[in-house]
Design a protein around this motif. Sequence first.
Motif, PDB file in Angstrom:
ATOM      1  N   LEU A 221       0.838  -1.195   0.000  1.00 54.98           N
ATOM      2  CA  LEU A 221       0.000   0.000   0.000  1.00 54.98           C
ATOM      3  C   LEU A 221       0.878   1.252   0.000  1.00 54.98           C
ATOM      4  CD1 LEU A 221      -2.460  -1.157   2.802  1.00 54.98           C
ATOM      5  CD2 LEU A 221      -2.905  -1.198   0.350  1.00 54.98           C
ATOM      6  N   SER A 222       0.406   2.300  -0.625  1.00 55.86           N
ATOM      7  CA  SER A 222       1.091   3.580  -0.544  1.00 55.86           C
ATOM      8  C   SER A 222       0.884   4.150   0.859  1.00 55.86           C
ATOM      9  CB  SER A 222       0.522   4.548  -1.584  1.00 55.86           C
ATOM     10  OG  SER A 222      -0.805   4.922  -1.224  1.00 55.86           O
ATOM     11  N   PRO A 223       1.702   5.123   1.279  1.00 56.03           N
ATOM     12  CA  PRO A 223       1.474   5.736   2.592  1.00 56.03           C
ATOM     13  C   PRO A 223       0.055   6.269   2.756  1.00 56.03           C
ATOM     14  CG  PRO A 223       3.640   6.335   1.786  1.00 56.03           C
ATOM     15  CD  PRO A 223       2.968   5.586   0.665  1.00 56.03           C
ATOM     16  N   GLU A 224      -0.492   6.881   1.713  1.00 54.99           N
ATOM     17  CA  GLU A 224      -1.864   7.400   1.818  1.00 54.99           C
ATOM     18  C   GLU A 224      -2.875   6.271   1.969  1.00 54.99           C
ATOM     19  OE1 GLU A 224      -5.005  10.292  -0.616  1.00 54.99           O
ATOM     20  OE2 GLU A 224      -3.035   9.830  -1.462  1.00 54.99           O
ATOM     21  N   GLU A 225      -2.679   5.186   1.205  1.00 53.45           N
ATOM     22  CA  GLU A 225      -3.580   4.037   1.318  1.00 53.45           C
ATOM     23  C   GLU A 225      -3.476   3.411   2.707  1.00 53.45           C
ATOM     24  OE1 GLU A 225      -3.716   2.338  -3.276  1.00 53.45           O
ATOM     25  OE2 GLU A 225      -1.957   1.944  -2.018  1.00 53.45           O
ATOM     26  N   THR A 226      -2.254   3.290   3.198  1.00 44.04           N
ATOM     27  CA  THR A 226      -2.057   2.735   4.537  1.00 44.04           C
ATOM     28  C   THR A 226      -2.764   3.582   5.578  1.00 44.04           C
ATOM     29  OG1 THR A 226       0.097   1.823   3.906  1.00 44.04           O
ATOM     30  CG2 THR A 226      -0.339   2.070   6.258  1.00 44.04           C
ATOM     31  N   ALA A 376       7.968   3.104   4.329  1.00 47.73           N
ATOM     32  CA  ALA A 376       6.557   2.795   4.562  1.00 47.73           C
ATOM     33  C   ALA A 376       5.932   3.647   5.663  1.00 47.73           C
ATOM     34  CB  ALA A 376       6.380   1.318   4.899  1.00 47.73           C
ATOM     35  N   CYS A 377       6.681   4.605   6.212  1.00 46.58           N
ATOM     36  CA  CYS A 377       6.076   5.505   7.195  1.00 46.58           C
ATOM     37  C   CYS A 377       4.976   6.308   6.517  1.00 46.58           C
ATOM     38  CB  CYS A 377       7.122   6.443   7.778  1.00 46.58           C
ATOM     39  SG  CYS A 377       6.419   7.657   8.930  1.00 46.58           S
ATOM     40  N   TYR A 378       3.808   6.355   7.137  1.00 45.52           N
ATOM     41  CA  TYR A 378       2.667   7.038   6.524  1.00 45.52           C
ATOM     42  C   TYR A 378       2.291   8.324   7.253  1.00 45.52           C
ATOM     43  CZ  TYR A 378       0.148   4.366  10.160  1.00 45.52           C
ATOM     44  OH  TYR A 378      -0.267   3.803  11.338  1.00 45.52           O
ATOM     45  N   LEU A 379       3.157   8.771   8.163  1.00 44.79           N
ATOM     46  CA  LEU A 379       2.927  10.034   8.844  1.00 44.79           C
ATOM     47  C   LEU A 379       3.327  11.193   7.935  1.00 44.79           C
ATOM     48  CD1 LEU A 379       4.424   9.114  12.327  1.00 44.79           C
ATOM     49  CD2 LEU A 379       2.033   8.949  11.592  1.00 44.79           C
ATOM     50  N   THR A 380       2.641  12.311   8.054  1.00 42.27           N
ATOM     51  CA  THR A 380       2.942  13.481   7.232  1.00 42.27           C
ATOM     52  C   THR A 380       4.158  14.219   7.791  1.00 42.27           C
ATOM     53  OG1 THR A 380       1.552  15.007   8.502  1.00 42.27           O
ATOM     54  CG2 THR A 380       0.481  13.729   6.729  1.00 42.27           C
ATOM     55  N   ASP A 381       4.748  15.081   6.951  1.00 42.69           N
ATOM     56  CA  ASP A 381       5.884  15.877   7.406  1.00 42.69           C
ATOM     57  C   ASP A 381       5.497  16.742   8.593  1.00 42.69           C
ATOM     58  OD1 ASP A 381       7.445  14.784   5.433  1.00 42.69           O
ATOM     59  OD2 ASP A 381       7.276  16.484   4.062  1.00 42.69           O
ATOM     60  N   GLU A 382       4.276  17.252   8.593  1.00 38.42           N
ATOM     61  CA  GLU A 382       3.819  18.084   9.702  1.00 38.42           C
ATOM     62  C   GLU A 382       3.724  17.271  10.991  1.00 38.42           C
ATOM     63  OE1 GLU A 382       3.152  19.900   5.991  1.00 38.42           O
ATOM     64  OE2 GLU A 382       2.342  17.975   6.703  1.00 38.42           O
TER      65      GLU A 382
END
Length: 392
Positions: A221-226, A376-382
């Motif tokens: 899965l992409s980070p957004e999908e995850t 695979a980290c799905y957290l945003t830069d913010e």
Amino acid sequence: MFRLSHYLNVLRNRRVSGNGCGPAHAGRKQALPIVIWNLTRRCNLECLHCYASSKERHYSGELTTEQALATLDGLAEAHCGTIVFSGGEPLYREDIHTLAKRAVDLGLPLTLSTNGTLIDDKTADRLVESGFTYIGISFDGMEETHDRFRGMKGAFKQSLDGLMRIKERGVKVGVRFSLTRINIADLPKIFQFVEERGITKLYLSHLVYSGRGNLNKGDDLSPEETRNIMEYVFEKAEEYASSPSGPQIVTGNNDADAVFLLLRMMKKDPKSADALLPMLERAGGNNAGIGVANIDPTGEVHPDPLTSYINLGNVTKKRFAQIWNDETHPVLARLRERPRRINGRCGECAWLSVCGGNARPRAKLINGDMWGSDPACYLTDEEIKIETSCAI
């Protein structure tokens, strides 16, 4: 492994009891490792994501019964935690019940990780007699998806039959599901599956690029999908936390899940977030080389099952305690540093003390740097720049 339901239940109990945000003891990092032992590489299935690239054939060099029994003695001497018999398919080991009896006699808590297809009535009886306290069976979707994922027509039915045989005999049973693009549409049905059958635990594994998991990493899965999927998973876990009969939800192989829970609590219930942060920091996130160890079929010891490229020593040549306590191995020593020295985005993350840098195998395979960032980290830069104080 992230015990999502455990933390939700702890927070809920604190709110009910009115203990506020005082010191919390749940979530302490286990000093002695859970040992995931791949008893054999042989398997009757050819799963798309298998980290061992197992097939239905004999593999040379696997431990003999005598060597395996001596290894169990060594694990008991080291006062290890739970021993997980895994594979390949561990039920292909003809001596598995002999090994199980020795483990139980030594006082080692014993669980089994299996695909379930080989559990007929006789095998189910023997597993109960052998003293397994928990048996996890893999389901990677409903029937059509599962059979395609596992490479065998009829695998779903055989696994389901095996699961029900174990459950009917009173042993705790759990379901494991790997999160990929191929099967993610089946996840709501898997939740329904465990609810209807009264399953104790649902373990959701993110994909790690090892073995055939690496060959099929394009299915990840992409980070957004995850992120979207984990929103759904966390909502289900919160629903179950309010019901004593709901299954326990555990996730694995993406330690950003712990941070994701913390960030959710910071928005929904800041006081709970204040209580949660020290619990998560004590757990420390990724536990490879700390609270998790792996023994492969030939006796090589690794930091976890997905770091087979790191050999710490062999149990046929040294006792497990000698291998595990030898911090002169540079990789083992660095894995145990807190905070870990991680490069790139992960190293700059405000939540490194919670996540532990996530899965090192993904960083190595994608970036060529074991100490680089986990892609695979799905957290945003913010989100990764938020101050670590939970007060809002």
